[in-house]
Motif scaffolding. Structure first.
Motif, PDB file in Angstrom:
ATOM      1  N   ILE A  22       0.871  -1.132  -0.029  1.00 47.34           N
ATOM      2  CA  ILE A  22       0.097   0.033  -0.051  1.00 47.34           C
ATOM      3  C   ILE A  22       0.799   1.183  -0.105  1.00 47.34           C
ATOM      4  O   ILE A  22       0.380   2.306  -0.898  1.00 47.34           O
ATOM      5  CB  ILE A  22      -0.871   0.119   1.316  1.00 47.34           C
ATOM      6  N   VAL A  23       2.033   1.199   0.839  1.00 53.80           N
ATOM      7  CA  VAL A  23       2.714   2.315   0.864  1.00 53.80           C
ATOM      8  C   VAL A  23       3.338   2.669  -0.735  1.00 53.80           C
ATOM      9  O   VAL A  23       3.197   3.822  -1.062  1.00 53.80           O
ATOM     10  CB  VAL A  23       4.163   1.966   1.541  1.00 53.80           C
ATOM     11  N   GLU A  24       3.558   1.710  -1.479  1.00 51.50           N
ATOM     12  CA  GLU A  24       3.977   1.843  -2.968  1.00 51.50           C
ATOM     13  C   GLU A  24       3.144   2.688  -3.690  1.00 51.50           C
ATOM     14  O   GLU A  24       3.240   3.526  -4.299  1.00 51.50           O
ATOM     15  CB  GLU A  24       4.562   0.698  -3.746  1.00 51.50           C
ATOM     16  N   ALA A  25       1.711   1.962  -3.545  1.00 48.88           N
ATOM     17  CA  ALA A  25       0.662   2.672  -4.114  1.00 48.88           C
ATOM     18  C   ALA A  25       0.391   4.117  -3.825  1.00 48.88           C
ATOM     19  O   ALA A  25       0.240   5.135  -4.668  1.00 48.88           O
ATOM     20  CB  ALA A  25      -0.621   1.873  -3.852  1.00 48.88           C
ATOM     21  N   MET A  26       0.711   4.588  -2.497  1.00 51.99           N
ATOM     22  CA  MET A  26       0.433   5.833  -1.972  1.00 51.99           C
ATOM     23  C   MET A  26       1.369   6.530  -2.422  1.00 51.99           C
ATOM     24  O   MET A  26       1.218   7.991  -2.918  1.00 51.99           O
ATOM     25  CB  MET A  26       0.524   5.673  -0.381  1.00 51.99           C
ATOM     26  N   ALA A  27       2.658   6.298  -2.561  1.00 50.74           N
ATOM     27  CA  ALA A  27       3.698   6.984  -3.366  1.00 50.74           C
ATOM     28  C   ALA A  27       3.415   7.311  -4.657  1.00 50.74           C
ATOM     29  O   ALA A  27       3.394   8.633  -5.000  1.00 50.74           O
ATOM     30  CB  ALA A  27       5.220   6.328  -3.411  1.00 50.74           C
ATOM     31  N   ASP A  28       2.814   6.467  -5.379  1.00 55.17           N
ATOM     32  CA  ASP A  28       2.301   6.615  -6.926  1.00 55.17           C
ATOM     33  C   ASP A  28       1.206   7.882  -6.735  1.00 55.17           C
ATOM     34  O   ASP A  28       1.421   8.703  -7.642  1.00 55.17           O
ATOM     35  CB  ASP A  28       1.974   5.417  -7.668  1.00 55.17           C
ATOM     36  N   THR A  29       0.561   7.901  -6.016  1.00 56.27           N
ATOM     37  CA  THR A  29      -0.552   8.459  -5.896  1.00 56.27           C
ATOM     38  C   THR A  29      -0.150   9.941  -5.828  1.00 56.27           C
ATOM     39  O   THR A  29      -0.589  11.230  -6.371  1.00 56.27           O
ATOM     40  CB  THR A  29      -1.705   8.141  -4.889  1.00 56.27           C
ATOM     41  N   ILE A  30       0.859  10.119  -4.836  1.00 59.93           N
ATOM     42  CA  ILE A  30       1.225  11.685  -4.476  1.00 59.93           C
ATOM     43  C   ILE A  30       2.035  12.077  -5.580  1.00 59.93           C
ATOM     44  O   ILE A  30       1.677  13.283  -5.747  1.00 59.93           O
ATOM     45  CB  ILE A  30       2.406  11.353  -3.205  1.00 59.93           C
TER      46      ILE A  30
END
Lengths: 634, 252, 256
Positions: free
Chosen positions: B187-195
């Protein structure tokens, strides 16, 4: 009783359920969002009726349909405006206060509104006009049913449906539901929560006002409506589940039906005994509530409440560990006791001193027993007068019916109170916070009603007369010394128990129920026994009271007395052990000297409570300690 | 850095400027003179150990603390005396560390609770606006869950929802409090992409973070907090190279 | 068998299978970590074991008895102690009184009405506090302690019942990294010293990999891995649902 007869009673129950539903739904709605149990909600209902009487009469009375209905609606809306004003002026200041203070503040409001109503409309009951077009009757099941009742049966589900749509389908509804959980986050998302709160409060008040206004054609407006409806609404909300509108409707129906059926059944012979069911309506209500609470502790449609975010996070300062009295304090206590022992010698100079002394001492024991469960136990009982009254009536009835000697009657007082406290406490400790407060209040009202209605045994509103102490205690000085001794022993015992493992276990259950259970403490059992113990000691105070006054009336069980106890404890400071003693003394003296000077002493008491809640939240002893920083010595 | 504009203009005020911010919890002073800026379209990381004051700074900017003092400006407009809802209505979006999803509301209702009107950037160009469908494209997981109650979602799903809910308010400035905390690494990786996607669309983002690994992927600059004070400021590249600074304010 | 045996445990909330046919065991002296993404069912699993929830199916056996669904105070009597995610202590008591309360409860003395509670088991309480390094704070009010210290007091309270199994729900939540390691090192020492079995959930991977004897991983209600640190770390399914690609390293600063 025929089947048709019962069915007809059931329909009658449906009609009674309507107003109850409006009040309970409003109460529940306001609680859901603001987490305040608004005791003044019943006042809005009462105002709804009074305003409707005035408006409808002014607008042409029974002859003018438009005048009648616009008067009813206007009364509901005015109640809404008053509610909104209450929210903006008072409640906004106490959203972050401990819930006990919120309850007291709204109770104070109820006292003030009641006196304001007395001042505006006078003490007489006011009859409103019949509803135009609905003043006749329709024939159902071979009987005449007032058309107005039929109208009420229909209007409640309609309002329920409307509310349901608003809350389940609209953004406003979603925001209200969100606010019940996390009002602060809602603000951070750009929602003006203050406005939302006011809107919800106004809506709830409109519902209460509507409930009251619709009663205009059914019953006369009177000054007892606020209290009687709020007690019923509590039962409904506890049964239906706090925060659930559908629950309020179902529970209102259930309660109203059970009552209606009891009346419908009437007198029935059982194996040679005649039982009058129509006098059992309150007991039936209690039974319904008891059964529901055993099966579903949060009510039919309720859920365990989660702590609401952004609410009372600025909680009251935490209590310090308790310490035995310092030498200085112990000496001071002894000195006070010694001085009180010598008080009879001043009787010649101050003849009133001993009368006042007995009053103060009884108040001290009453407050100390309440503080026992309320402070260290964390169970704020709003119906502690029930055990005072059970004690008083237990003693008085023994004297009246069995001519028991004073010693036996005084010994019976705590037994009667203990039995009541064991029964009611068993249910009460299953709840906490405002639920517990409401339940204890409802229980006290039930005891009051039984005493009030069971005229053959209790003397009803006349009470029991002629309970005089026997020699040598028929002399005031002797009776005073007896009281002093009993009260001193009672207070000392309670204090001793607080320092013993049982008192610690009770506090452990209050501090952290999870942790207490995890180390093997049966928290409910400990709290139940503590509740019973406090009730027992309170019963002693009630017994002493009966013989001190010579007569008792249902007033000994009134909500007013329960609230007096709360004010005494809070006046002294709930977080200290000596607080209730000081608070009770100050309060009892105040009551003797000030309260009897004015016709509007309810409002005066209400004002005092508001000042207390808003300005001295930690009580007199708490304020004194803060000043001297010597909290650990007391 | 983007190319300089063709015609010189007076320098535009930063998206978020915080000056000499003090804040208290009860009697305890948590923030002491915190000063920083977030430029238009910039991602800035506010870093520091637990209890350094990162979350408190965000709450103070958002007006969620009863006692605060100092200047907070959003595109030059002073907001420090305003209530949280007024600050939110000026285009500041806040996603709290503990997500604070409305658990009795469905995903759709949670999103609706965050809805606000469209906005423009300070220069008059329209800011990105978000509908529910846009957000379901950004967070495909949420699309499948639209009728699920918030309380019945996993932590990672809630983390997405809390960001999506904030975006429904069409914010210009985003305050993200520890978006990588307490969720699984995927999820952390997905969050980075979103930011990074949000930065591309022109949002200005203040991020509180403990994890240098996460911050270096998404942020342009960083401020290091300790005991409620800013102790270091610089670009993310400077921070990753400076082992001494990391040891002093981040490593334990 | 001395330890905890969980077999075929299942629990659903509505249509969601929060815990789906989960089986594992913990032996005396073993430090077992339960990890997994949020919402994997760790907390539900935990609450099924400690009695807060009643399972739909399966059993939780400890010391030869099925304890599933028993109230917390009965589970405690079987020799199971627990710590909470948010430390639960008695805020209005002193540190020593907190432990004394636990000892009083353990000795079934809570219905005593006369002797002062703080004269019960004082020495024993001080010994336990010494073991967790909190004896110097014995007479301070518990509400004044820093959070890390409250966690230690909670541990002493848990030890007062002489447990053979300790359940710790996210024991290091809300603690600074240094405090985390110290607390877990202390727990590890106690396990070895007293032969207690410990089951704990944890998000901080450095703590898990450094101290756990064995790791079990849950995802979507199911147990997907069970083994030592190396096995679990290299398990492709665990990587997919939990650790990710490793593109973003978890670090709070460059290793110094």
């Amino acid at each position: 009783m025929t089947f048709e007869g019962l069915a007809f009673q059931a329909l009658d129950g449906l009609a009674s359920a309507s107003s109850l539903f409006f009040v309970a739904a409003g109460l529940s709605l306001i609680f859901g969002v603001t987490r305040i149990v608004n005791l003044a909600h019943g006042s809005l209902y009462m105002l709804g009726t009074y305003i409707a009487v005035t408006l409808v009469t002014a607008m042409g009375g029974a002859g003018d349909a438009f005048g009648f209905w616009s008067g009813v609606l206007a009364a509901a809306l005015i109640a809404g405006v008053i509610g909104a004003a209450i929210e903006v002026v008072l409640l906004r200041r106490i959203y972050v206060a401990p819930e006990l203070f919120q309850l007291l503040a709204t109770f104070a409001l109820m006292l003030i509104v009641n006196d304001a109503t007395l001042w505006l409309w006078g003490p007489e009951d006011l009859l409103g006009p019949r509803a135009p077009g609905l003043s006749g009757a329709i024939e159902i099941l071979g009987r005449e049913m007032p058309s107005y009742d039929a109208f009420l049966i229909v209007v409640a589900p309609a309002v329920l449906g409307l509310l349901y749509v608003v809350f389940a389908r609209t953004r406003f509804g979603a925001l209200v539901r969100a606010a019940t959980q996390d009002r602060e986050m809602l603000g951070a998302l750009g929602v003006n929560q203050a406005l939302l709160f006011t809107a919800v409060f106004a809506l709830g008040s409109v519902l209460a006002g509507l409930g009251g206004a619709l009663q205009v054609a059914r019953e006369p407006a009177n000054l007892g409506m606020d209290l009687s409806v709020i007690t019923d609404a509590f039962v409904v909300v506890v049964v239906g589940g706090m925060g659930s509108i559908v629950g309020s409707y179902v529970a209102a129906l259930l309660i109203a039906e059970v009552k209606a059926l009891c009346i419908g059944i009437g007198v029935v012979g059982f194996a040679g005994f005649a039982v009058n069911f129509s006098k059992l309506t309150l007991v039936a209500e209690f039974l319904v509530m008891a059964i529901v609470l055993i099966a579903r502790p949060h009510g039919l449609f309720g859920r365990a409440q989660v702590a609401v975010r952004g609410a009372a996070e600025a909680e009251a300062e935490m209590e310090a560990p308790i310490r035995p009295a310092s030498r200085a304090l112990a000496l001071f206590g002894l000195a006070v006791f010694g001085a009180l022992l010598l008080l009879p010698f001043s009787a010649r100079a101050f003849p009133y001193a001993l009368v006042l002394g007995v009053d103060v001492l009884i108040a001290v024991l009453f407050a100390a027993s309440l503080h026992f469960i309320m402070g260290p136990g964390g169970m704020a009982s709003f119906g502690h007068a029930a055990y005072f009254g059970l004690g008083a009536y237990g003693a008085a009835l023994l004297v009246k019916w069995f001519a028991a000697p004073m010693g036996l009657a005084l010994a019976a007082a705590p037994v009667a109170a203990a039995l009541g406290a064991l029964l009611f406490g068993w249910f009460s400790v299953r709840l906490s916070g405002v639920y517990l407060a409401m339940l204890t209040l409802a229980f006290a009202q039930i005891v009051w009603s039984i005493v009030f209605q069971w005229q053959e045994v209790t003397g009803g509103s006349n009470g029991v007369l002629g309970i005089w102490p026997s020699a040598p205690f028929d002399r005031l000085a002797a009776y005073y010394l007896l009281t002093l001794l009993v009260v001193a022993v009672g207070v000392w015992l309670l204090r001793r128990i607080l320092f013993a493992p049982f008192g610690y276990a009770m506090r452990a259950g209050r501090d952290s129920p999870l942790r207490a259970e995890a180390i093997g403490i049966d928290v409910k059992r400990v709290h139940w026994l503590a509740f019973a113990l406090a009730g027992t000691v309170c019963g002693v105070a009630g017994g002493i009271f009966a013989f001190a006054k010579g007569s008792i009336s249902p007033e000994t069980i009134s909500i007013g007395r329960s609230i007096d106890g709360l004010v005494m404890v809070l006046l002294g400071g709930v977080g200290t052990l000596s607080g209730p003693l000081v608070g009770a003394s100050v309060f009892a003296v105040l009551q003797d000297f000030v309260m009897q000077e004015t016709e509007y002493w309810h409002a005066l008491l209400g004002g005092i409570i508001l000042v207390l809640v808003l300005a001295f939240p930690s009580g007199l002893v708490g304020a004194f300690l803060r000043l001297t920083r010597r909290r650990r010595f007391l | 850095m983007s190319a300089p504009p063709a015609t010189p203009k007076p320098p535009a005020p930063p998206a978020l400027a915080v000056g000499h911010l003090d804040a208290w919890y009860g009697a305890a002073q948590i923030l002491r003179g915190v000063t920083f800026t977030v430029g238009q379209g910039e991602v800035v990381a506010l870093m520091g150990r637990n209890g350094a004051g990162k979350s408190t700074t965000m709450k103070a900017v958002m007006g969620l603390l009863p006692r605060r003092r100092g200047a907070v400006r959003v595109y030059g407009r002073a907001v420090s005396g305003l209530k949280p809802f007024e600050i939110a209505r000026l285009g500041v979006g806040y996603t709290p560390e503990d997500r604070r999803i409305f658990s009795d509301l469905t995903v759709l209702e949670n999103l609706d609770a965050g809805r606000q009107k469209p906005r423009r950037f300070a220069d008059g160009t329209p800011a990105p606006t978000w509908t529910r469908e846009d957000l379901f494209k950004l967070f495909p997981n949420l699309a499948e869950l639209r009728h699920r109650l918030g309380g019945r979602m996993s932590g990672g799903e809630q983390q997405m929802l809390t960001v999506a809910r904030t975006l429904m308010g069409n914010p210009l400035v985003l305050l993200l409090d520890e978006p990588s905390e307490g969720v699984a690494p995927v999820i952390v990786e997905a969050m980075a992409d979103t930011i990074l996607e949000l930065k591309n669309r022109g949002l200005s983002i203040l991020l509180s973070e403990q994890n240098v690994g996460f911050a270096e992927i998404v942020s342009d600059r960083a401020y290091l907090l300790e005991k409620g004070q800013i102790r270091w400021a610089g670009t993310m590249a400077e921070l990753t190279e400076n082992a001494d600074v990391q040891r002093s304010y981040l490593t334990l | 068998m001395n330890g905890l045996i969980v077999s075929s445990l299942s629990k659903s909330f509505g249509a969601v299978r929060a815990v789906d046919n989960v089986s594992f065991s913990v032996d005396g002296g073993e430090f077992l970590a339960l990890i997994g993404p949020n919402g994997a069912g760790k907390s539900t699993c935990f609450n099924l074991i400690n009695g807060q929830l009643v399972p739909d199916a399966g059993s939780v056996r400890f010391g030869g008895r099925d304890i599933a669904g028993s109230p917390a105070r009965k589970i405690c009597r079987c020799g199971i102690a627990r710590t909470f995610q948010i430390a639960a202590t008695f805020a209005s008591m002193t540190v020593a009184e907190n432990v004394q309360m636990a000892l009083i409860a353990h000795e079934r003395e809570i219905y005593r009405l006369w002797r002062r509670a703080n004269s019960f088991h004082r020495q024993h309480a001080l010994e336990l506090l010494r073991r967790v390094g909190m004896h110097e704070a014995a007479d301070r009010p518990c509400r004044e302690l820093a959070y890390g210290d409250v966690k230690r007091v909670e541990l002493a309270i848990a030890l007062a019942g002489e447990p053979r199994l300790l359940l710790m729900d996210e024991p290091t939540a809300g603690m600074a990294p240094r405090e985390r390691r110290e607390l877990i090192a202390l727990v590890k020492a106690l396990i070895v010293e007293r032969g207690i079995a410990v089951l704990f959930t944890e998000h901080s991977m450095d703590v898990v990999f450094a101290f756990a004897d064995r790791i079990i991983v849950m995802a979507r209600g199911r147990l997907i891995a069970d083994g030592d640190a190396r096995t679990v770390r290299n398990d492709p399914r665990v990587q997919q649902v939990y650790f990710g690609t490793g593109r973003i390293a978890e670090r709070s600063g460059s290793a110094a």
